[in-house]
Design a protein around this motif. Sequence first.
Motif, PDB file in Angstrom:
ATOM      1  N   GLY A 145      35.779 -16.717   4.831  1.00 31.63           N
ATOM      2  CA  GLY A 145      35.099 -16.237   3.633  1.00 31.63           C
ATOM      3  C   GLY A 145      35.682 -14.949   3.084  1.00 31.63           C
ATOM      4  N   GLY A 146      36.606 -14.332   3.828  1.00 28.67           N
ATOM      5  CA  GLY A 146      37.221 -13.087   3.370  1.00 28.67           C
ATOM      6  C   GLY A 146      36.303 -11.887   3.469  1.00 28.67           C
ATOM      7  N   PHE A 147      35.379 -11.901   4.446  1.00 33.45           N
ATOM      8  CA  PHE A 147      34.441 -10.795   4.609  1.00 33.45           C
ATOM      9  C   PHE A 147      34.891  -9.859   5.728  1.00 33.45           C
ATOM     10  CE2 PHE A 147      31.791 -14.114   2.678  1.00 33.45           C
ATOM     11  CZ  PHE A 147      31.218 -13.386   1.632  1.00 33.45           C
ATOM     12  N   ASP A 148      34.624  -8.588   5.540  1.00 35.95           N
ATOM     13  CA  ASP A 148      34.923  -7.603   6.583  1.00 35.95           C
ATOM     14  C   ASP A 148      33.845  -7.613   7.661  1.00 35.95           C
ATOM     15  OD1 ASP A 148      37.329  -5.961   5.503  1.00 35.95           O
ATOM     16  OD2 ASP A 148      35.964  -6.103   3.797  1.00 35.95           O
ATOM     17  N   ALA A 149      32.615  -7.895   7.279  1.00 34.10           N
ATOM     18  CA  ALA A 149      31.501  -7.887   8.233  1.00 34.10           C
ATOM     19  C   ALA A 149      30.331  -8.638   7.628  1.00 34.10           C
ATOM     20  CB  ALA A 149      31.094  -6.455   8.584  1.00 34.10           C
ATOM     21  N   GLY A 150      29.328  -8.895   8.473  1.00 32.22           N
ATOM     22  CA  GLY A 150      28.093  -9.517   8.023  1.00 32.22           C
ATOM     23  C   GLY A 150      26.907  -8.798   8.637  1.00 32.22           C
ATOM     24  N   ILE A 151      25.731  -9.075   8.122  1.00 28.01           N
ATOM     25  CA  ILE A 151      24.493  -8.529   8.682  1.00 28.01           C
ATOM     26  C   ILE A 151      23.536  -9.696   8.878  1.00 28.01           C
ATOM     27  CG2 ILE A 151      22.514  -7.026   8.275  1.00 28.01           C
ATOM     28  CD1 ILE A 151      24.308  -5.174   6.693  1.00 28.01           C
ATOM     29  N   TYR A 280      27.703  -7.288  12.189  1.00 26.94           N
ATOM     30  CA  TYR A 280      28.665  -7.905  13.109  1.00 26.94           C
ATOM     31  C   TYR A 280      30.018  -8.088  12.428  1.00 26.94           C
ATOM     32  CZ  TYR A 280      27.721 -12.315  10.620  1.00 26.94           C
ATOM     33  OH  TYR A 280      27.609 -13.285   9.662  1.00 26.94           O
ATOM     34  N   HIS A 281      31.065  -8.048  13.249  1.00 20.19           N
ATOM     35  CA  HIS A 281      32.424  -8.270  12.749  1.00 20.19           C
ATOM     36  C   HIS A 281      33.238  -8.915  13.861  1.00 20.19           C
ATOM     37  CE1 HIS A 281      33.858  -4.716  15.034  1.00 20.19           C
ATOM     38  NE2 HIS A 281      32.705  -4.189  14.694  1.00 20.19           N
ATOM     39  N   THR A 282      34.447  -9.362  13.537  1.00 17.50           N
ATOM     40  CA  THR A 282      35.238 -10.120  14.505  1.00 17.50           C
ATOM     41  C   THR A 282      35.715  -9.252  15.660  1.00 17.50           C
ATOM     42  OG1 THR A 282      37.294  -9.739  13.268  1.00 17.50           O
ATOM     43  CG2 THR A 282      36.012 -11.714  12.715  1.00 17.50           C
ATOM     44  N   GLY A 283      36.030  -7.988  15.385  1.00 14.92           N
ATOM     45  CA  GLY A 283      36.471  -7.091  16.442  1.00 14.92           C
ATOM     46  C   GLY A 283      37.815  -7.449  17.039  1.00 14.92           C
ATOM     47  N   LYS A 284      38.539  -8.378  16.398  1.00 13.04           N
ATOM     48  CA  LYS A 284      39.824  -8.796  16.955  1.00 13.04           C
ATOM     49  C   LYS A 284      40.933  -7.774  16.700  1.00 13.04           C
ATOM     50  CE  LYS A 284      38.737 -13.712  16.703  1.00 13.04           C
ATOM     51  NZ  LYS A 284      39.063 -15.031  16.126  1.00 13.04           N
TER      52      LYS A 284
END
Length: 302
Positions: A145-151, A280-284
């Motif tokens: 989705g091209g998002f940096d993070a979600g809530i 939350y984010h991928t943290g990769k």
Amino acid sequence: MKQNYTIRHGALEGVEVFLAVARHRNFRRAAADLGVTPSAVSQAVRALEARLGAALFVRTTRSVGLTEAGQRFLDRAGPGFEEIVAAGEAARDIGQRPTGLLRLSVPRAVVPLILEPVIASFCQAYPEVELEIAASDEMVDLATGGFDAGIRLGQFIATDMVAVRLTPSFRFVVVGSPDYLERHGRPERIEDLRQHACLRLRRSNGAIAPWTFVDGNEVIEAMVSGPLIAHDYPTLLGAAMRGIGLAQIPRPVAEGPIAQGKLVPVLDAIAATTPGVFLYHTGKRQILPKLRAFIDHLKSGI
């Protein structure tokens, strides 16, 4: 069957050296500009000419000039190399300070509760960051989705995500309007819900969420029925306030109407608790400064 591909090596090798010589029209001054020896500059230019199959400079003991091939190469390679340098500086900028587009996927109910109080101050504190909030209750894949993070609520976040707590845990409360409860009575037990209009939530995976309760250490999921199915909590909240039926809502979402007397909680003794709201984010990869700045600002404002 896999095909064999050859990765092209060295397409840009020697280009920066060529541009320096073309700019100074002098090998020694180009070497001084690049911080290398004149011999290294000469070798790089010869290697580039050999790779291109054309002489780029006309060299005499007194001067250095461009051949026709060299002039054409300069006209095309010069602007292109400047773009590459500029692209590198822009990428480095994003990696070193809060700047660029920050895209967040957020449930609608979270926007007024958590984001609205800090949006203005964040935009003022970080004017080089463009904040885009996609308010939707759909669970999206951040990468595609091209998002940096979600809530999201903690229980809906995948285990491979890095989660940052934004709120304490809170309860899911069943609420109804005073008018509805006057007409239909207050439910005292889970079984009583069969006699009530229960407003339900359809999750992003298509399933209708059961109402959840806790009796001691036992979690009870009740399948209820009613006249309305919605995809987000604000819609359920509004319907409950209008007396359409009972709704099970996160307590922070219903807090305002409860305090104003527009909604009344019922079955409080067996209300279930949710872990709370998390970013939350991928943290990769290393968190970019724009996201780190937003997390810190958000936590300080809650």
